[in-house]
Design a protein around this motif. Structure first.
Motif, PDB file in Angstrom:
ATOM      1  N   THR A  16      -3.751   0.794  -2.956  1.00 39.26           N
ATOM      2  CA  THR A  16      -3.675  -0.662  -3.093  1.00 39.26           C
ATOM      3  C   THR A  16      -2.530  -1.218  -2.256  1.00 39.26           C
ATOM      4  OG1 THR A  16      -3.851  -2.400  -4.751  1.00 39.26           O
ATOM      5  CG2 THR A  16      -2.083  -0.801  -5.068  1.00 39.26           C
ATOM      6  N   ASP A  17      -2.536  -2.523  -2.110  1.00 37.06           N
ATOM      7  CA  ASP A  17      -1.446  -3.185  -1.400  1.00 37.06           C
ATOM      8  C   ASP A  17      -0.324  -3.517  -2.377  1.00 37.06           C
ATOM      9  OD1 ASP A  17      -2.572  -3.572   1.303  1.00 37.06           O
ATOM     10  OD2 ASP A  17      -4.088  -4.720   0.225  1.00 37.06           O
ATOM     11  N   LYS A  18       0.892  -3.432  -1.890  1.00 38.04           N
ATOM     12  CA  LYS A  18       2.024  -3.677  -2.782  1.00 38.04           C
ATOM     13  C   LYS A  18       1.959  -5.064  -3.423  1.00 38.04           C
ATOM     14  CE  LYS A  18       6.992  -3.668  -3.351  1.00 38.04           C
ATOM     15  NZ  LYS A  18       8.300  -3.807  -2.705  1.00 38.04           N
ATOM     16  N   TYR A  19       1.403  -6.041  -2.691  1.00 39.95           N
ATOM     17  CA  TYR A  19       1.430  -7.386  -3.278  1.00 39.95           C
ATOM     18  C   TYR A  19       0.612  -7.499  -4.547  1.00 39.95           C
ATOM     19  CZ  TYR A  19      -2.812  -9.387  -0.822  1.00 39.95           C
ATOM     20  OH  TYR A  19      -4.049  -9.703  -0.355  1.00 39.95           O
ATOM     21  N   GLN A  20      -0.338  -6.597  -4.751  1.00 40.97           N
ATOM     22  CA  GLN A  20      -1.071  -6.613  -6.025  1.00 40.97           C
ATOM     23  C   GLN A  20      -0.099  -6.331  -7.168  1.00 40.97           C
ATOM     24  OE1 GLN A  20      -3.853  -7.749  -5.476  1.00 40.97           O
ATOM     25  NE2 GLN A  20      -4.848  -6.840  -3.686  1.00 40.97           N
ATOM     26  N   LEU A  21       0.887  -5.492  -6.912  1.00 40.14           N
ATOM     27  CA  LEU A  21       1.838  -5.134  -7.963  1.00 40.14           C
ATOM     28  C   LEU A  21       2.896  -6.202  -8.150  1.00 40.14           C
ATOM     29  CD1 LEU A  21       1.640  -1.513  -6.875  1.00 40.14           C
ATOM     30  CD2 LEU A  21       1.382  -2.185  -9.271  1.00 40.14           C
ATOM     31  N   THR A  22       3.337  -6.820  -7.051  1.00 42.05           N
ATOM     32  CA  THR A  22       4.308  -7.911  -7.215  1.00 42.05           C
ATOM     33  C   THR A  22       3.623  -9.092  -7.914  1.00 42.05           C
ATOM     34  OG1 THR A  22       3.839  -8.568  -4.929  1.00 42.05           O
ATOM     35  CG2 THR A  22       5.792  -7.257  -5.282  1.00 42.05           C
TER      36      THR A  22
ATOM     37  N   CYS B 167      -5.159  -1.533   4.424  1.00 39.60           N
ATOM     38  CA  CYS B 167      -5.798  -0.692   3.396  1.00 39.60           C
ATOM     39  C   CYS B 167      -7.234  -1.112   3.074  1.00 39.60           C
ATOM     40  CB  CYS B 167      -4.940  -0.691   2.134  1.00 39.60           C
ATOM     41  SG  CYS B 167      -5.518   0.455   0.879  1.00 39.60           S
ATOM     42  N   SER B 192       1.777  -2.013   3.601  1.00 35.41           N
ATOM     43  CA  SER B 192       1.512  -2.590   2.284  1.00 35.41           C
ATOM     44  C   SER B 192       0.948  -1.538   1.326  1.00 35.41           C
ATOM     45  CB  SER B 192       0.485  -3.724   2.420  1.00 35.41           C
ATOM     46  OG  SER B 192      -0.767  -3.196   2.833  1.00 35.41           O
ATOM     47  N   HIS B 193       0.597  -0.382   1.861  1.00 39.23           N
ATOM     48  CA  HIS B 193      -0.188   0.612   1.125  1.00 39.23           C
ATOM     49  C   HIS B 193       0.716   1.458   0.217  1.00 39.23           C
ATOM     50  CE1 HIS B 193      -3.483   3.957   1.542  1.00 39.23           C
ATOM     51  NE2 HIS B 193      -3.126   3.739   0.310  1.00 39.23           N
ATOM     52  N   VAL B 194       0.549   1.281  -1.067  1.00 36.55           N
ATOM     53  CA  VAL B 194       1.467   1.875  -2.034  1.00 36.55           C
ATOM     54  C   VAL B 194       1.410   3.406  -2.022  1.00 36.55           C
ATOM     55  CG1 VAL B 194       2.156   1.913  -4.444  1.00 36.55           C
ATOM     56  CG2 VAL B 194       1.228  -0.192  -3.473  1.00 36.55           C
ATOM     57  N   GLN B 205       5.863  -2.979   1.587  1.00 34.95           N
ATOM     58  CA  GLN B 205       6.198  -4.391   1.432  1.00 34.95           C
ATOM     59  C   GLN B 205       4.997  -5.191   0.995  1.00 34.95           C
ATOM     60  OE1 GLN B 205       8.431  -6.445   4.343  1.00 34.95           O
ATOM     61  NE2 GLN B 205       9.891  -4.772   4.677  1.00 34.95           N
ATOM     62  N   GLY B 206       5.259  -6.342   0.382  1.00 33.13           N
ATOM     63  CA  GLY B 206       4.170  -7.221  -0.019  1.00 33.13           C
ATOM     64  C   GLY B 206       4.660  -8.319  -0.914  1.00 33.13           C
ATOM     65  N   THR B 207       3.949  -9.425  -0.942  1.00 32.04           N
ATOM     66  CA  THR B 207       4.349 -10.550  -1.779  1.00 32.04           C
ATOM     67  C   THR B 207       3.185 -10.998  -2.652  1.00 32.04           C
ATOM     68  OG1 THR B 207       3.823 -11.982   0.053  1.00 32.04           O
ATOM     69  CG2 THR B 207       6.121 -11.355  -0.220  1.00 32.04           C
ATOM     70  N   HIS B 208       2.421 -11.984  -2.184  1.00 31.11           N
ATOM     71  CA  HIS B 208       1.299 -12.435  -3.005  1.00 31.11           C
ATOM     72  C   HIS B 208       0.169 -12.953  -2.136  1.00 31.11           C
ATOM     73  CE1 HIS B 208       2.177 -16.739  -2.503  1.00 31.11           C
ATOM     74  NE2 HIS B 208       3.444 -16.384  -2.544  1.00 31.11           N
ATOM     75  N   TYR B 265       6.363 -17.286  -8.950  1.00 32.03           N
ATOM     76  CA  TYR B 265       6.724 -16.107  -8.156  1.00 32.03           C
ATOM     77  C   TYR B 265       8.236 -15.981  -8.024  1.00 32.03           C
ATOM     78  CZ  TYR B 265       6.159 -12.324  -4.906  1.00 32.03           C
ATOM     79  OH  TYR B 265       6.190 -11.084  -4.338  1.00 32.03           O
ATOM     80  N   PHE B 269      10.863 -12.947  -8.683  1.00 36.13           N
ATOM     81  CA  PHE B 269      11.603 -12.346  -7.572  1.00 36.13           C
ATOM     82  C   PHE B 269      12.584 -13.368  -6.980  1.00 36.13           C
ATOM     83  CE2 PHE B 269       7.514 -10.129  -7.829  1.00 36.13           C
ATOM     84  CZ  PHE B 269       7.940  -8.819  -7.937  1.00 36.13           C
TER      85      PHE B 269
END
Lengths: 534, 534
Positions: A16-22, B167, B192-194, B205-208, B265, B269
């Motif tokens: 998954t992409d990290k932004y899903q977790l943030t 991803c 972005s790939h966890v 890295q990633g946001t929303h 958000y 953060f």
């Protein structure tokens, strides 16, 4: 913890992409994590400049839901990357699974069209959000691949056998396994990829490479030349026996080391002899050597299979080879020689097949690698996953580009059939609406964007496209790959060929019910107020 | 049985084409299985119309050798697909491992060129043959990917940070993991790939996403609006606090639900606030809302990060956004506002970057997905694996196409450097030859095909490119991904830019020693006798 066997150890919630977790963290912090969310997974444009797509990947999606569970070491890792997040969030993550998720999908292998959700997922906002990337990953490439395979099937016609040969050029080990699997779903007959055979029961095929031929220096390379005839009655030195047969075929000026390699291979597979004939010179050495060995085997009661061409002008070489087979068969009075299979496998793509067809090729089998598995003509399908409803309130993603606007709310899709039992169009209808298409009744279908474009259909058959596959647990089986493949091939027969045309296809209509049309446009205008002139 | 942890459960000896097994059987039947074979793995053409390639995949190749062992259930499966093969063969297969194999390779991350073997494998014919498909699979895509990433790095320049976002569009789960890994090797800064982060330590890295913004209806969506300032001294209702700050910024006519999402958000953060600003209208709503929240956070002692643009004219929007940052910073006397980071991430490919550069964009970070991971511009690298020697006898694969001829025998490769310490050319030399390039000595290098094309070099430095990584067991470590990445970036600095040019690159010379030139051409003429005129 895992409930069913995964195909691939990499398919975990961390795919998954990290932004899903943030985002999940922000939802959790705002106490929004359990809001009832509905997401649609769909694509906006068919791939390969075509007008159809084959839905693939549902099998792996369902497996993924079974196994959707963060492990302690996942959490340990995540903590290092989100150091300022509260412990309660990580406890929450660890507790998640797919037991509160509902997933509706069109059937695996359905020929489908833009805007129709392939999958609709409903459940707690944070959980469904976390499913976005894995679901897209598990559907995008399989659907692209199955579509590409179906296009190769349409291009090469019903008489040609299709083999997937892409393992070495695929995008990683799993690119290879997905390619083998979904090219089979899309209509291929077999693969060269052994693991795909083992995991999925796909038929596997293969013979030998150039290196095999190059590795033979001369006849002394064959240490065990003994071969029994097919009845197990008489035993010959197959090298000597073939050199005698060669005098009869008259193919004396061929490459001896190639002939040695063919003899070596035939000794191992006397029942299934198929030779790669282009290591030295296809028509001057390869095909003659093949015929010599095939004739030698014939005399022992074995029927050979054919040849593989891997370079040169495949149409011309196939015609010349067929001619040589026929002449040799006539010379020795052996009827089946003329029907030896010709496999061709050099950089074949759709345009190459069209050209081969135009040149009346004599090929029976295409072995297709790079262009199939990497989907060279368009290497990604652009499926998206969009929020369409939250806590019962429809949501719309606005965009100045019409094609990028989402259709809000929960929707059902129906395929309406005409008198000839061919699909006429698909129509999206609001879930729980009373405006539902019925057999024999006129139904107004509207283009989503163009106000004046309306169609009235009196369907001979109405097929609801979505059904529930997952409701906290699996509630419907995904058919086997072989059944899915059959379903794909049946649809390819039954859809109006104008939509399947590979070069100049006609768009298949995807429409909205009148009610949904107004619902969309009202919301659109409401969310995008008129520009205030100052 | 497994000696080291595999990245992917699919990487087994069955990650192969069936013909490797049928060939193995035929070798075994001819008692050729233990002949001493040497294979070269190389490519014939650089990808992406470029003139360089970055070697990737060596790490996984070495892992594969560690784990190369058929399991009993593999054998059970193979028996069903090769029903007429003798039991002795299956016993033989079960006994195989890589303990008799030698593998020489160029270093991981080496900038390399056509014809130079990336890998040379020596060992028992059948075993090395069985390694063909997995090695090609494990090298083709990683090298393609690392090369593609390096090209993106060159295109975007040293000041821009590169994030891999592919991803969801990658070719399967492992396509995704390989993409993350080898784009990092090629010069990307993060992914972005966890899972890639967890497995390989690549920064993530990633946001929303847009759905995050759409999921907020209004300020009442925020259930926990309390935020402490950065020193932990005072506590505010951050919704109310921000609505007050909004009066100061004057951005009152923006989308409230978007502002609510940004507040949500930022509450999660406050130290790393970065907002996706194009859900409604980038310049009229997104950027103003970002600035309101950033100013509100600033008043509490928090420094925001920046914005992400995901649609529209990225160059223009980045310039306008930068202008708004600067003006807002000036208004409130906050210097760092003008330096907010601008991330851009909409369908970025090489031509798009060239265009952005030409338009003097103000982007700090590119997030690149589809075009990076699927290598859209050329989705496969054509590495091949060719037999070059058997039992000490050199073998050549003939072809009417010059480019397809293999260079026979065991060879070493040297990189010769000029006075400025830049590589001048690579030269292939027969292994164990006395004709070896030496520092300060004139050395004659020849084009492999064109007789008249000769170069004399007096190298300032001579670097042998191959070293032994595996001799029955691992004998040399593959450096970490971070070290490999550093090595790639160093080479990109040091190679003559004419060879790295993305649009009109100059070919880098790959040559043969005079001895190898004659050896090749003598064998070529010998194996391909003159045509007899009749």
């Amino acid at each position: 913890m895992l409930k069913i066997k995964t195909t691939n150890s990499l398919v975990t919630p961390l795919l998954t992409d990290k932004y899903q977790l943030t985002m999940a963290y922000a939802y959790w912090k705002s106490e929004k994590q359990n809001q009832d969310a509905v997401f649609d997974l769909f694509f906006r444009k068919n791939p390969f400049k075509g007008e159809f797509t084959v839905f693939g990947g549902l099998d792996e999606v369902i497996k993924f839901l079974h196994n959707f569970k963060f492990q302690q070491d996942d959490i340990d890792y995540l903590k290092t990357t989100m150091p300022n997040c509260e412990q309660g969030f990580f406890d929450y993550l660890l507790s998640l699974d797919a037991s509160k998720v509902k997933l509706f999908a069109i059937d695996h292998g359905t020929i489908c069209f833009p805007k129709i959700p392939l999958v609709r997922v409903q459940g707690p906002l944070a959980v469904v959000q976390l499913l976005e990337t894995p679901l897209l990953n598990l559907i995008n490439y399989p659907s692209l691949m199955a579509t590409n395979a179906a296009r190769f099937k349409l291009a090469s016609g019903p008489k040609v056998t299709l083999l997937e040969f892409g393992c070495r050029r695929a995008q990683g080990p799993d690119g290879a396994i997905s390619a083998s699997k979904y090219s089979f779903v899309g209509g291929f007959d077999a693969t060269s990829h052994v693991e795909a055979g083992k995991l999925f029961g796909i038929p596997i095929q293969g013979t030998h490479a150039h290196s095999f031929v190059s590795s033979y220096m001369d006849f002394s390379d064959i240490k065990n030349p003994t071969l029994k005839d097919s009845k197990g009655e008489k035993e010959v030195n197959f090298v000597e026996f073939t050199l005698e047969a060669r005098k009869e075929t008259g193919y004396l000026n061929t490459n001896d080391s190639e002939l040695a390699a063919f003899i070596g291979y035939a000794l191992s597979f006397p029942d299934g002899f198929l030779a790669l004939v282009d290591t030295y010179d296809t028509l001057l050495s390869g095909v003659p050597n093949f015929l010599t060995v095939a004739y030698s085997l014939h005399k022992l009661g074995y029927k050979s299979v054919g040849i593989r061409l891997d370079s040169g002008d495949l149409a011309e070489l196939s015609k010349q080879s067929r001619k040589m087979f026929t002449e040799c068969g006539e010379k020795f009075g052996v009827d089946y020689f003329k029907d030896f299979r010709i496999v061709a496998s050099n950089d074949i793509n759709e345009p190459a097949i069209h050209k081969l067809n135009a040149n009346n090729h004599e090929i029976n089998v295409f072995g297709i690698g790079t262009h199939l598995v990497t989907c060279q003509a368009q290497p990604a399908l652009g499926c998206v996953f969009k929020l369409v409803e939250i806590d019962g309130v429809p949501r719309i993603k606005l965009s100045n580009e019409l094609i990028k606007i989402t259709i809000p709310g929960k929707k059902e899709a129906y395929r309406l059939f005409g008198k000839d039992n061919q699909p006429l169009l698909d129509v999206l209808v609001k879930t729980d609406s009373e405006q539902i298409p019925k057999v024999g009744e006129r139904f107004l279908c509207r283009d989503p964007a163009i106000e004046s474009k309306r169609m009235v259909v009196t369907p001979s058959k109405v097929v609801p496209l979505h059904s529930c596959y997952w409701d906290g647990k699996q509630v419907k089986d995904v058919p086997s790959l072989a059944e899915t493949r059959k379903f794909v091939l049946q649809q390819l027969e039954n859809i109006n060929p104008v939509h399947l045309d590979l070069l100049k296809p006609k768009q298949y209509p995807v429409t909205l019910s009148d009610e949904l049309y107004h619902f969309l446009h009202d919301l659109w205008l409401k969310e995008q107020p008129p520009i205030e002139l100052k």
